[in-house]
Design a protein around this motif. Structure first.
Motif, PDB file in Angstrom:
ATOM      1  N   SER A 427     -16.139  62.910  49.135  1.00  0.00           N
ATOM      2  CA  SER A 427     -17.257  63.656  49.722  1.00  0.00           C
ATOM      3  C   SER A 427     -17.082  65.153  49.510  1.00  0.00           C
ATOM      4  CB  SER A 427     -17.391  63.332  51.209  1.00  0.00           C
ATOM      5  OG  SER A 427     -16.309  63.873  51.946  1.00  0.00           O
ATOM      6  N   TYR A 428     -15.856  65.634  49.608  1.00  0.00           N
ATOM      7  CA  TYR A 428     -15.602  67.056  49.336  1.00  0.00           C
ATOM      8  C   TYR A 428     -15.825  67.365  47.859  1.00  0.00           C
ATOM      9  CZ  TYR A 428     -13.758  68.260  53.946  1.00  0.00           C
ATOM     10  OH  TYR A 428     -13.631  68.522  55.279  1.00  0.00           O
ATOM     11  N   LEU A 429     -15.413  66.462  46.996  1.00  0.00           N
ATOM     12  CA  LEU A 429     -15.615  66.676  45.568  1.00  0.00           C
ATOM     13  C   LEU A 429     -17.100  66.742  45.238  1.00  0.00           C
ATOM     14  CD1 LEU A 429     -14.638  66.886  42.664  1.00  0.00           C
ATOM     15  CD2 LEU A 429     -14.428  64.387  42.619  1.00  0.00           C
ATOM     16  N   GLU A 430     -17.864  65.835  45.796  1.00  0.00           N
ATOM     17  CA  GLU A 430     -19.300  65.827  45.529  1.00  0.00           C
ATOM     18  C   GLU A 430     -19.959  67.090  46.087  1.00  0.00           C
ATOM     19  OE1 GLU A 430     -22.840  64.651  43.923  1.00  0.00           O
ATOM     20  OE2 GLU A 430     -20.795  63.937  43.548  1.00  0.00           O
ATOM     21  N   TRP A 431     -19.532  67.523  47.266  1.00  0.00           N
ATOM     22  CA  TRP A 431     -20.069  68.768  47.837  1.00  0.00           C
ATOM     23  C   TRP A 431     -19.818  69.933  46.892  1.00  0.00           C
ATOM     24  CZ3 TRP A 431     -17.345  73.208  49.496  1.00  0.00           C
ATOM     25  CH2 TRP A 431     -18.132  74.172  50.147  1.00  0.00           C
ATOM     26  N   SER A 432     -18.613  70.014  46.340  1.00  0.00           N
ATOM     27  CA  SER A 432     -18.288  71.120  45.434  1.00  0.00           C
ATOM     28  C   SER A 432     -19.104  71.044  44.146  1.00  0.00           C
ATOM     29  CB  SER A 432     -16.784  71.124  45.111  1.00  0.00           C
ATOM     30  OG  SER A 432     -16.434  70.061  44.240  1.00  0.00           O
TER      31      SER A 432
END
Length: 440
Positions: A427-432
């Protein structure tokens, strides 16, 4: 005041770019630095220092600003404590970005301040990235101007980073040039950060990043309300350079300011979990390890610049954190194990080293610092052969960069160290990945 001061010139530069923006390619590079910062911050959760920071932050006022790894519901805090927590967390495992010219870890100070204010003000991802570019510019300019002697006593990430945090926060709350110069003035009067912790293995280095990030937010928020600050904080008789860096070059703060030769793309990323001053020696060790073919090393000498020796000449580290600042440990570990990652700095591993490693200052290498962070490693083998490897640009420098895919891999590895699940990391990767198009 008939002539603009340095901080006023910086403030005009920031507000001018606020109106016209930054190139898309620079904003994309900023996004990669945010991704790298996320990795370091999430890893910080898996440490004793990180747990103390989180415990402290959970007792602070609630708000709309996320704390890395905390639940969205009930885990958000007000801007200042959020900036403090995220700044401290991202500076713990020694894998956050570093700028050579200024000897600053800009991400650990600028990004937490910018993210907190962007969330508070409900700014878009593009505005967040733009504020980060501005903050890096300001912080790195100060760090590049203070000189080598400042760095002996003071931690540039904190003393100079606070200006960048104020610049980024000021961008996002919409300060005009006068108010932003006030914010920079008050950021300078709150500047601090001493190296004594390093002699004792204390946790203060993490405090430095969090403190500077939060103070930058505070300086911008006060200026927003009409709270004035000294316009001549840079060059004043009792200003920042007079007090902290009397042998520095304050004119460098605004040198070539109008050329728009942005500083952010020159910042280095870290592949190893140790002080950046050890990385060239680690690269040399890994390269020579491939040439050993099972032969034993009898002795090793690593030649470095003076600042690397001042901070990282420790032949007997007794804690994992001390080992991160030990050239001897990092070289021995790279030669024996072939890795210098987070798991190479555990309590069980740190102790007496069987391979003697001597640290020596080399005048030629010292002359190239801080434009380069170089090292030369010389090994004497049991059969008498001598192997030598010099590294001028360690892995992660702009001249020897990590790819975006490698930074994404770093996020996966470091978030796991911080206790996050694969789903949470994703989820953090997708946000970035979507940051340039995100809206709060």
């Amino acid at each position: 005041m008939s002539q603009l001061t340095h901080s006023q010139r910086l403030a005009h530069w920031v507000t001018r770019h606020h109106d016209r923006g930054f190139p898309d390619e620079v904003l994309e590079q900023a996004r990669i630095y945010v991704l790298d910062w996320l990795a370091s911050g999430l890893a910080g959760r898996g440490t004793a220092a990180g747990r103390a920071v989180l415990d402290y932050t959970r007792a602070q006022p609630a708000g709309s600003c996320r704390i890395l790894g905390e639940p969205a519901s009930g885990g958000s805090r007000a801007a200042e404590p959020a900036a403090f927590a995220n700044g401290a967390l991202s500076h713990i495992v020694e894998m956050d970005d570093v700028d050579r010219s200024s000897i600053i870890h800009p991400g650990a100070v600028v990004i937490p301040a910018a993210l907190a204010v962007a969330e508070q003000e409900k700014k878009s991802g593009r505005e967040l990235l733009s504020a980060i570019v501005a903050g890096y510019e300001v912080a790195i300019r100060f760090g590049s101007a203070v000189g080598k002697k400042h760095y002996y006593h003071f931690h540039n990430t904190s003393t100079c980073g606070v200006f960048g945090a104020a610049g980024a926060a000021g961008w996002l709350v919409g300060l005009d040039a006068e108010a932003l110069s006030w914010a920079l003035g008050n950021a300078g009067t709150m500047a601090s950060g001493l190296w004594q912790f390093n002699a004792e293995g204390a946790m203060s280095k993490h405090l430095h990043a969090g403190h500077a990030a939060a103070n930058g937010v505070r300086a911008a928020e006060l200026a927003r309300r009409g709270f004035t600050g000294p316009a001549a904080i840079v060059e004043g008789e009792r200003g920042f350079f007079a007090g902290f860096a009397p042998e520095g070059e304050p004119d460098k703060v605004t040198e070539d300011l109008d050329l728009d030769d942005f500083r952010l793309p020159r910042v280095s990323l870290k592949p190893y979990a140790s002080c950046r001053h050890t990385h060239a020696a680690v690269d040399a060790s890994l390269a020579l390890r491939a040439e050993l073919s099972g032969r034993a090393v009898e002795a090793a000498t690593v030649y470095v610049y003076q600042a690397a020796a001042d901070l990282c000449d420790n032949e007997a580290p007794s804690t994992p954190y001390e080992a991160k600042f030990s050239l001897q440990y990092c070289v021995a570990r790279a030669l024996s194990k072939g890795s210098v990652g987070l798991l190479d700095f555990s309590v069980d591993d740190v102790g007496p080293m069987t391979l003697p490693v001597e640290v020596s200052v080399d005048s030629e290498l010292d002359a190239s610092f801080p434009a380069q962070f170089p090292a030369r490693l010389a090994l004497t083998l049991e059969d008498g052969e001598r192997l030598v490897k010099e590294v001028r640009f360690p892995l992660g420098d702009p001249e020897n960069p990590l790819s975006p895919a490698q930074v994404e891999q770093k996020l996966g590895e470091l978030s796991a160290y911080g206790g996050l699940s694969e789903k949470e990391a994703a989820s953090y990767l997708e946000w970035s990945r979507q940051l340039a198009h995100a809206a709060y």
